[in-house]
Design an enzyme around this catalytic site. Sequence first.
Site, PDB file in Angstrom:
ATOM      1  N   ARG A 193       0.838  -1.199   0.000  1.00 57.33           N
ATOM      2  CA  ARG A 193       0.000   0.000   0.000  1.00 57.33           C
ATOM      3  C   ARG A 193       0.878   1.257   0.000  1.00 57.33           C
ATOM      4  O   ARG A 193       0.578   2.234  -0.688  1.00 57.33           O
ATOM      5  CB  ARG A 193      -0.920   0.016   1.230  1.00 57.33           C
ATOM      6  N   ASN A 205     -10.838  -4.374  -0.589  1.00 59.48           N
ATOM      7  CA  ASN A 205     -10.599  -3.280  -1.535  1.00 59.48           C
ATOM      8  C   ASN A 205      -9.603  -3.719  -2.614  1.00 59.48           C
ATOM      9  O   ASN A 205      -8.903  -4.716  -2.437  1.00 59.48           O
ATOM     10  CB  ASN A 205     -10.042  -2.066  -0.781  1.00 59.48           C
ATOM     11  N   CYS A 221     -19.340  -2.125   0.670  1.00 57.39           N
ATOM     12  CA  CYS A 221     -18.309  -1.185   1.129  1.00 57.39           C
ATOM     13  C   CYS A 221     -18.801  -0.480   2.385  1.00 57.39           C
ATOM     14  O   CYS A 221     -19.978  -0.124   2.481  1.00 57.39           O
ATOM     15  CB  CYS A 221     -18.038  -0.166   0.024  1.00 57.39           C
ATOM     16  N   ASP A 222     -17.888  -0.232   3.313  1.00 58.24           N
ATOM     17  CA  ASP A 222     -18.300   0.410   4.564  1.00 58.24           C
ATOM     18  C   ASP A 222     -18.264   1.939   4.515  1.00 58.24           C
ATOM     19  O   ASP A 222     -18.757   2.592   5.420  1.00 58.24           O
ATOM     20  CB  ASP A 222     -17.450  -0.086   5.733  1.00 58.24           C
ATOM     21  N   HIS A 266     -16.940   4.056  -4.171  1.00 60.74           N
ATOM     22  CA  HIS A 266     -16.088   5.214  -3.878  1.00 60.74           C
ATOM     23  C   HIS A 266     -16.299   6.333  -4.896  1.00 60.74           C
ATOM     24  O   HIS A 266     -15.400   7.145  -5.137  1.00 60.74           O
ATOM     25  CB  HIS A 266     -14.597   4.827  -3.825  1.00 60.74           C
ATOM     26  N   TYR A 292     -14.717  10.202  -1.450  1.00 60.87           N
ATOM     27  CA  TYR A 292     -13.611   9.848  -2.352  1.00 60.87           C
ATOM     28  C   TYR A 292     -13.611  10.671  -3.637  1.00 60.87           C
ATOM     29  O   TYR A 292     -12.594  10.716  -4.332  1.00 60.87           O
ATOM     30  CB  TYR A 292     -13.654   8.363  -2.697  1.00 60.87           C
TER      31      TYR A 292
END
Length: 441
Positions: free
Chosen positions: A93, A147, A169-170, A200, A264
């Site tokens: 990441r 994700n 998705c949270d 997102h 997002y």
Amino acid sequence: MKKFSITIAGGGSTFTPGIVLMLLDNLEKLPIDQIKFFDNDKERQKTIAGACRIILNEKAPEIRFTETTDPAEAFTDIDFVMAHIRSGKYAMREKDEKIPLKHGVVGQETCGPGGIAYGMRSIGDVLELVDFMETYSPDAWFLNYSNPAAIVAEATRKLRPNSKILNICDMPIGIEELMASAIGLESRKEMEVDYYGLNHFGWWTGIRDKEGNDLLPQIREHVSKFGYVTEDQSLQHADASWNNTFAKAKDVQALDPETVPNTYLKYYFYPDYEVAHSNPEVTRANEVMEGRETFVFGECRKIIENGTAADSGLHIDEHASYIVDLARAIAYNTKERMLLIVENNGAISNFEPTTMVEVPCIVGSNGPEPLVQGEIPRFQKGLMEQQAAVEKLVVEAWDEKSSQKLWQALTLSRIVPSAQVAKDILEDLQEANKGYWPELR
């Protein structure tokens, strides 16, 4: 009453203890016979599982518990897989975020080049988990919140079209909690929402209370002044970068004041601002490794050393309760209304039918029934078409091992300024992801 068996794929995740605590807090809604942890990182899982075993012994000793790296053991005789894996862990990441920033482009976990790189790592791992489930428990359901959800959902649609997968998705859940707090409600469950978009990448177009009173004007006004920042700090993610994100929603909303946006979207609307306010040496991955990662593993080691969770600082991930709601909807045909990522098939009437869109669905034992959101405006439609094309190209690139299509995906992303920059980023990402991505041609 039937008790359910659950495999948590990503047993070594920092989110797993919160999921376990949340499941234990909801046993009257979803009775559990056994919980299995599955992870490909035995050592990492050992710490999380060691602590969770003690928590389960103290709170619900009747629940059987297994930790394993063996797919046959993990996926046999189960009802649900709850999947939240991170392919490449936080080390990758960090590269997803820092490589684009080196080229003056937004470095973010699920958006733009970082999200594309993460997607290329995640597709194969998620498909492998789906295949394990179908081999050993063909009647089980796969609840995926790994994700980048948009790319993973498109991959499962295209490459596992008949599998029993629900993609969720949270982030909208967390935002709805902030909305509820902003207007003085106890819980997001007091609201019913209309929403459309990609994961997102979406907008709320209607918000009502259970009596049908319109709450959207009040929420729109709050967002136009403060974004999603509320007085209730407990609802916020603790890190400064999250508070900046919630505040920036005010500028995102200005583009369409009739709606309220997913946070997002700031990366797509204000990429220059995001790059200018990013530190290429210290990104969100570093914050998480130094914050959440250190805290959760530290607490788990403390529980193991003390032999008790009595004084633990681990807490229920409240917004993760949607996972129980989702499992219950399948198990008991509750017809719960939830936002899911599903094949469009006319839910958005003027949008490509095979695109995976995020819309409200009624969820029962046969899975989700998307609720029609009608036509969407040209502004959102244009943005979504571009982003959906990026996601489809990434999945095609993975499936066909095509560097050409991956270059096209990067070039098409709103966040990337030119084909040359896309090519330069691709070369760096490809080098960094050796052993994670398919060998591209």
